[in-house]
Structure formats: structure tokens, C-alpha cells
Enzyme design. Structure first.
Site, short mmCIF file in Angstrom:
data_model
loop_
_atom_site.label_atom_id
_atom_site.label_comp_id
_atom_site.label_asym_id
_atom_site.label_seq_id
_atom_site.Cartn_x
_atom_site.Cartn_y
_atom_site.Cartn_z
NE ARG A 225 59.83 45.01 39.00
CZ ARG A 225 59.52 45.98 39.86
NH1 ARG A 225 58.40 45.90 40.56
NH2 ARG A 225 60.33 47.01 40.03
CG HIS A 273 53.82 48.14 38.17
ND1 HIS A 273 54.76 47.45 37.45
CD2 HIS A 273 54.39 48.35 39.39
CE1 HIS A 273 55.84 47.26 38.20
NE2 HIS A 273 55.64 47.80 39.38
#
Length: 310
Positions: A225, A273
């Protein structure tokens, strides 16, 4: 009346998930939010980062399946009832993550960015290959995905170190644990791979001071993250060359804004991502099994605690 499963994701194909789940759950109606006929019949939700207030009208919700491994987007919500929350635990996700990490590590181990630059300059540039065991690869986070990636790096012959909050033992991995060992772990990583969940403890964990502990000329890979890292400090370290290279799949803002300076750094590889995502073909059976377990009054598997982040 037939129970309903509501689906929400801006990135996944509803049609694909519906086609795979429907034969496994013949007594469950599977639909998107706009097609829910009776909110009181919604018993299950399959979702990834649903908007604020999404769950408020589903008063009889019994199970939330999070479409992915990270549950940080569910922390602090006031619309989510106290129900079991499970994550997708899929071997294909582990393999996908491990392949991305291995690609990124090998790219640096074999000096591919230097050859890419030389090619753009039409310049023949020889660098003698290094042995994998000469490179210390630190895997920061030894959860399910981190352990899988670490094992693959061991198989390739790298000197693999791993860090986790609590003590772990993995074949071929020198394991560190606890905050008291974190700085030493970072300082001993030629290539640092960040694989931590985002929690209150890990938010901002890799600040400017900890990034400065990395050996000069080290490489940085983040597949967890963005908020685990001080992105401004990372950008500055990359711009100065203090950190030589980075592969970044996650950011503190996503999508990464066009004006962000990371786009302009030629020592940074940016991906959107996608290091590891839930694969419907291999995950559908697990999701259906958990719904069936719930209906039989049995505990669900792969349950997570959003407050802890995993």
C-alpha cells in the site's frame, strides 16, 4: 425468498464473477447494486472498495467477501455491520504476486534498467552479471503473499531476509521480527520489497529516517500500500540517487496524478496496482464454500479483522 449477493467493484468484471458463481450458488441471486430488488434479501456482499454508505441499506447482511487481500478500505466505516469479513485467499494470487516480485528483483539483479538506458542512447554497455547470493533481498512483511514471494526468491538463490511483526520461521530466509529489529533489517537490504498490510501501525512506517537507512544505491519495490511509505521522502531519495531504482505498484493517491513528480523519474517503473488481483476462475469456489459454511452455521474461513488490517 431467494437470498441475494450484491457485487461492487470498479475494476473487476461482474459478468465473469456472476458466470462462475451462479452454478455454485443456485439458490442465491447475484446482482450489482443497481439491480437489487429488495435490499432486505441481500445476505452477502462481494466487494472491493465500495463507496461510503454502500452497506447502510442492507440490514440483513451476513457476510462480506473482500475482493483482495488488503482490507484497509474497510477500517473506520460506520455503514458496515458487525459481520464476518473474509478475504480472497487464492494460490493464483500468491503466484501472481510472487512472479511480479521476482520480475522486479531480477530486473535489478541483472542491471536491466542500465541496459535500457544504454539502448535509448544507442550505446553498448557491458556490466558483468552478479551472482544472486551476493544480493541481500529484504521482504518486509511475511504474511501469506510475502512468504510465498520470499520462498520464490530463495529458490532463485538470493540472500533473502524477511521481517514480520511476530516471530516466523521460513526455510532459507533469515527472519527478523519486532520493531526493535526493523532498522537493522532495512539497513541490510540491497533490494527492499514492501509487502506489509496497511494498518494503524504500518501507516507511514517507512518515513524519511528509515528510508535513509537503506544502503546507498539500493533498490526499492512496493507492492503493498502506498501509505506505508512517505511518498515525498521516497521521491526525494530517488531524485537524488540515494535510492538508485524503484518499482512502484501502489501510491498514496491512486490513480497517481499526472503532475506527480514520480512520473518524470527515469529510475522509477510505475505499474497501476496490479501486482496481484483476485482471479475469478480460481477464487469462486472458495467464496461459494464460505457462503455454504455460513448457511450451515459453520465458521467461515479466511476471516479478517479490519481493525488489525489482516
Amino acid at each position: 425468498m431467494t437470498a441475494t449477493l450484491v457485487f461492487y467493484s470498479q475494476f473487476d468484471s461482474f459478468e465473469e464473477w456472476q458466470a462462475l458463481l451462479a452454478p455454485l450458488l443456485p439458490n442465491v441471486r447475484i446482482c450489482q447494486e443497481q439491480d437489487v430488488e429488495d435490499p432486505d434479501q441481500v445476505r452477502y456482499a462481494l466487494a472491493w472498495k465500495p463507496p461510503k454508505g454502500f452497506f447502510a441499506r442492507y440490514r440483513n447482511l451476513q457476510l462480506l467477501v473482500n475482493l483482495g487481500a488488503g482490507v484497509d478500505s474497510l477500517v473506520g466505516r460506520d455503514d458496515l455491520p458487525s459481520i464476518p469479513i473474509t478475504r480472497v485467499s487464492d494460490p493464483d494470487m500468491g503466484r501472481m504476486m510472487a512472479s511480479y516480485v521476482l520480475f522486479a528483483v531480477l530486473r535489478y539483479a541483472r542491471d536491466i534498467p542500465a541496459f535500457e538506458r544504454a539502448q535509448r542512447e544507442r550505446r553498448w554497455h557491458y556490466l558483468h552479471p552478479r551472482l544472486p547470493q551476493s544480493l541481500r533481498v529484504g521482504v518486509l512483511g511475511l504474511g501469506e503473499l510475502g512468504a510465498y514471494a520470499a520462498a520464490e526468491l530463495v529458490r532463485q538463490g538470493f540472500d533473502v531476509r524477511g521481517w514480520s511483526r511476530s516471530a516466523k520461521q521460513l526455510d532459507g530466509v533469515t527472519c527478523f521480527n519486532g520493531l526493535e529489529s526493523l532498522d537493522n533489517f532495512i539497513a541490510g537490504s540491497d533490494i527492499l520489497v514492501v509487502m506489509l498490510p496497511l494498518t494503524t501501525e504500518t501507516r507511514g512506517l517507512l518515513n524519511a529516517e528509515r528510508l535513509a537507512l537503506l544502503p546507498a544505491g539500493s533498490c526499492f519495490i512496493n507492492v503493498s500500500r502506498g501509505a506505508v511509505v512517505d511518498q515525498q521522502a521516497l521521491t526525494e531519495a530517488l531524485a537524488s540517487g540515494r535510492i538508485a531504482e524503484a518499482t512502484l505498484d501502489v501510491f498514496d493517491r491512486e490513480p497517481l496524478p499526472p503532475e506527480d513528480p514520480l512520473w518524470g523519474l527515469d529510475n522509477v517503473l510505475i505499474t497501476p496496482h496490479l501486482a496481484s488481483v483476485a482471479i475469478p476462475g480460481s477464487a469462486a469456489r472458495q467464496i461459494a464454500d464460505n457462503i455454504e459454511r455460513l448457511e450451515r452455521g459453520e465458521p467461515v474461513l479466511h476471516r479478517v479483522d479490519p481493525a488489525r488490517g489482516y
